[in-house]
Design a protein around this motif. Structure first.
Motif, PDB file in Angstrom:
ATOM      1  N   ASP A 226      -6.443  -6.252  -2.770  1.00  0.00           N
ATOM      2  CA  ASP A 226      -7.138  -6.097  -1.474  1.00  0.00           C
ATOM      3  C   ASP A 226      -8.659  -5.967  -1.771  1.00  0.00           C
TER       4      ASP A 226
ATOM      5  N   ALA B 224       0.322   4.396  -1.781  1.00  0.00           N
ATOM      6  CA  ALA B 224      -0.702   4.957  -1.052  1.00  0.00           C
ATOM      7  C   ALA B 224      -0.724   6.389  -1.251  1.00  0.00           C
TER       8      ALA B 224
ATOM      9  N   VAL C  37       0.666  -1.110   0.080  1.00  0.00           N
ATOM     10  CA  VAL C  37      -0.136  -0.003   0.022  1.00  0.00           C
ATOM     11  C   VAL C  37       0.960   1.239   0.108  1.00  0.00           C
TER      12      VAL C  37
ATOM     13  N   TRP D 104      -4.244   0.052  -8.222  1.00  0.00           N
ATOM     14  CA  TRP D 104      -3.319  -0.317  -6.863  1.00  0.00           C
ATOM     15  C   TRP D 104      -3.839  -1.018  -5.987  1.00  0.00           C
ATOM     16  N   HIS D 105      -4.957  -1.247  -5.618  1.00  0.00           N
ATOM     17  CA  HIS D 105      -5.510  -2.020  -4.398  1.00  0.00           C
ATOM     18  C   HIS D 105      -6.527  -2.921  -4.907  1.00  0.00           C
TER      19      HIS D 105
ATOM     20  N   THR E  19      -4.990   5.331   4.529  1.00  0.00           N
ATOM     21  CA  THR E  19      -3.665   5.221   4.239  1.00  0.00           C
ATOM     22  C   THR E  19      -2.691   6.493   4.269  1.00  0.00           C
TER      23      THR E  19
ATOM     24  N   PHE F 288     -10.220   4.307   1.580  1.00  0.00           N
ATOM     25  CA  PHE F 288      -8.957   3.871   1.362  1.00  0.00           C
ATOM     26  C   PHE F 288      -7.868   4.937   1.409  1.00  0.00           C
TER      27      PHE F 288
END
Length: 760
Positions: A410, A8, A4, A406-407, A497, A493
């Motif tokens: 998750d 992030a 992350v 990017w996530h 982060t 999110f």
């Protein structure tokens, strides 16, 4: 899976992280294993340098827990109710201030500690007295009090909508309807939060950097040990110092809130200097090279909040630097035809440059009067406000793509396997969460029931307007609530982060404008359900994380939040009514005063008129104003992160090119381009300097001091400054009904703005 923190917020300072999010949180930095009963600060190696942002949650915060301490005590009830009322009133006052201030949890925490310790020390413990004083004031009841008070201090968008209807439409809701609306919209957010716990509470990467100082102070105050004695002494010294300092820039010497050498030399003679360098008064300028010495303003930038803050500062600085160029160039090249309007304001203006007469184009049923519109004409935004809305929409659109790019793994883990619906404890490898498994969770059915009941109540209240007016139809409540759940995932999110909060209100308003054309009141309420409910979700998630850090059982956290929301709804509404009644004309003025300003309420009203009543007229492609690009910014934003992700994905992760792509965080850069044209701006350059000293020099050169005292210092500065500001608000700033102006002198001029950059 990419870590992350690789993506992030900002670029990594050191080596590339592990490819496993859960493992990388505890493996990249070498530190001693801490027993759960120990204080982590007592055993950490002073030479350990925190590398990754989420490592703060493991290295600074102890996993210590004592499951036998009492929680539901008389102290909790008494102090929780009292401080909830107190903080709700203070937060409502801040809503009508020119500064963009809020009541921090640190403020609530300090007051609760002083009073809690006092009750533990003075109330007897023998006989029947033991029910009032079961022993030492402990961290869990303290945390529950803080959650109650901070929840009550979260001013709901519903209250702001009710204030806007009162000020600009002379539409007054029944007190019972208003209070229940405030409460119901908050509870909708709480129901949504229950579905997101596995994703945005339990894992280590969801560390909520702005809460680290809160937890660090709680553990320092309640855990025994020689180091904690020193830390408590340090805290109270810093608290006292800022308490006695802060009243000076806030009252007798406001020049210290925004010191600009350029403004002092110009002395208010040139508009260009005021626009670019001014920062001391509401809606004065964007504050380039202006430095402030008021912590009340500086803390808005959170300069002491962890290693992610240094990386965030770097990217936000890029955005803010571009903002100086974009905002100034746009205004002086007459973008959006706003050159003859004010430099900064969130109000609406007519063709003559005066405040737009919205009452002339809105009929008695609060719908658009087309005949009157043809005579009065369309309203206009200031150029800087229009650019800011465009940038916020770019930021939101890019954030959606950013999170999915990017996530994705998750999201797939939490939702693809339907983990969020599973009973019992989640499959999460986090040392704090492991300690929480001994406590029963709030079941998903409880969150679902709360959601359904609150949604039904909100639908019913939508039909309870004055004289039977329909404020918002049932289908629209449902539609925008679903939208809020989606947005909560995205902004949650980002907040978990980076500690950053993205603005989604402009996007929601634009969508509502096309769904409810010509209906300003309905658009305001659609924004309430689509925007406010999303942020209430994030607030609950943050408090659940605070409970996880301090080992407060989840059901106690949930109960504290419910109690705080009920009390906050009552006192938010009551105080709002008092302020609006006593300061009505000032709050409607586009500029306001140094003491009171309606800029937040004006922004809501501007959106309701421009986007609600006149959405299609203003934002359709081909219209003369050119505002169509503002909603289209969301589409552009959706595409913006893709090229950067593709370059990173197909590059060597260790190459400078790949690191640069990680650095260019499009949601944050675009957000900060439009961040400045509001309120006062004398604090941002001070934030930059303090953030660099704290997050680079102290973190790398004095790592032991950083771990032990950095977050404690942040807590002391926030607490001391907010206590004195509360006192000043009632003593001299007019919160009690009567303001007492300090005599005019060079540092507090009556004919110039606070920084002597604008003639008044």
């Amino acid at each position: 899976m990419t870590s992350v923190n690789d993506i992030a917020a900002l670029p990594q300072l050191d080596k590339k992280d592990s490819q496993d999010v859960e493992k990388s949180a505890v493996t990249d930095v070498s530190y001693e294993k801490v027993d759960v009963s120990s204080d982590i600060s007592d055993v950490l190696d002073d030479e350990v340098v925190i590398q990754k942002a989420e490592d703060v949650a493991v290295q600074v915060i102890s996993t210590r827990d004592d499951p036998d301490v009492p929680i539901f005590t008389f102290r909790l009830v008494f102090l929780g109710i009292g401080l909830s009322a107190f903080s709700a009133v203070l937060a409502t006052i801040y809503t009508f201030k020119p500064q963009n201030a809020s009541v921090s949890q640190l403020f609530c925490l300090i007051i609760a500690y002083v009073l809690g310790e006092g009750m533990a020390g003075f109330i007897p413990t023998r006989g029947y007295w033991k029910y009032l004083n079961p022993g030492p004031f402990n961290i869990k009841e303290h945390t529950a009090i803080v959650i109650m008070a901070s929840t009550a201090s979260t001013v709901s968008t519903t209250m702001e909508v009710i204030a806007a209807m009162d000020l600009f439409y002379d539409l007054k809701l029944n007190a019972g309807v208003a209070i229940f609306q405030i409460f119901a919209t908050q509870m909708i957010g709480y129901g949504i939060a229950g579905l997101l716990r596995n994703l945005l509470v339990y894992p280590t990467y969801a560390f909520y950097p702005t809460y680290i100082s809160v937890v660090n102070l709680l553990q320092s105050l309640h855990f025994d040990g020689a180091l904690n004695v020193k830390k408590r002494r340090f805290f109270w010294i810093v608290f006292a110092a800022i308490f006695f300092w802060e009243w000076i820039p806030q009252y007798p010497f406001p020049l210290l809130t925004a010191i600009s050498i350029i403004c002092l030399v110009d002395n208010g003679r040139h508009d260009f200097v005021r626009n670019l360098f001014g920062a001391g008064s509401s809606n004065e300028g964007i504050g380039m090279f202006s430095f402030g010495l008021s912590w009340t303003l500086i803390t808005q930038g959170n300069p002491l909040y962890g290693p992610s803050k240094l990386r965030l500062t770097r990217t936000s600085t890029v955005g803010m630097a571009l903002g100086y160029i974009v905002l100034t160039a746009s205004y002086y090249t007459n973008v959006f035809n706003g050159r003859n309007l004010k430099w900064m304001s969130s109000s609406l203006f007519g063709e003559d440059g005066d405040t737009y007469d919205q009452t002339a184009v809105i009929d008695s049923n609060f719908h658009l009067n087309q005949t009157a519109l043809a005579e009065v004409g369309l309203p206009r935004y200031t150029t800087t406000y229009a650019i800011s809305q465009l940038c916020y929409n770019l930021s939101l659109g890019s954030a959606i793509t950013y999170v999915f790019l990017w996530h994705w793994k998750d999201l797939k883990h939490a939702f693809g396997s339907m983990q969020f619906l599973r009973k019992g404890h989640a499959d999460v490898n986090d040392p704090h969460y492991e300690e929480m498994k001994k406590y029963p969770e709030v079941p998903q059915w409880a969150y679902a029931a709360l959601f359904v009941v609150s949604l039904a109540l909100s639908i019913g209240l939508g039909y309870a307007g004055p004289n039977g007016a329909v404020l918002i139809p049932a289908w629209s409540v449902i539609l925008f609530t679903v939208m809020a759940a989606f947005f909560a995932l995205i902004i949650g999110f980002i907040s978990a982060t980076t500690g950053l909060s993205l603005a989604i209100k402009y996007a929601v308003q634009i969508i509502a404008a096309f769904i409810h054309p010509g209906q300003p009141i309905t658009v305001m309420y659609a924004n309430l359900f689509g925007n406010a409910s999303a942020f209430q979700t994030v607030y609950l998630l943050q408090d659940l994380k605070l409970g996880q850090y301090t080992k407060l059982p989840p059901r106690a956290t949930f109960a504290a939040q419910m109690a705080g929301s009920i009390l906050g709804s009552i006192f938010n509404y009551t105080m709002m009514q008092t302020i609006v009644t006593n300061n009505r004309e000032v709050l409607k003025d586009p500029t306001g005063t140094r003491v009171w300003s309606g800029w937040i309420i004006q922004s809501i009203n501007s959106g309701s008129v421009a986007m609600g009543a006149l959405g299609k007229e203003l934002f359709t492609y081909g219209k003369p104003a050119g505002y169509w690009i503002i909603p289209f910014g969301m589409v552009i934003g959706l595409l913006a992160p893709i090229p950067f992700w593709l370059v990173y994905h197909f590059s060597n992760p260790e190459s400078k090119l790949a690191k640069t792509m990680k650095y260019l965080n499009i949601p944050i850069i675009t957000l900060y381009i439009g961040y400045l044209p509001y309120s006062v701006n004398g604090q941002w350059w001070s934030c930059l300097v303090i953030g660099f000293v704290s997050q680079w020099w102290l973190r790398t050169r004095r790592p032991g001091w950083f771990v032990k005292y950095n977050y404690l210092m942040s807590a002391a500065l926030d607490g001391g400054s907010q206590v004195i500001l509360f006192i000043l608000s009632f003593a001299v700033f007019g919160a009690s009904g009567n303001a007492v102006d300090f005599p005019s002198w060079w540092g507090n001029p009556s004919n110039l703005s606070a920084d002597r950059c604008k003639s008044t």
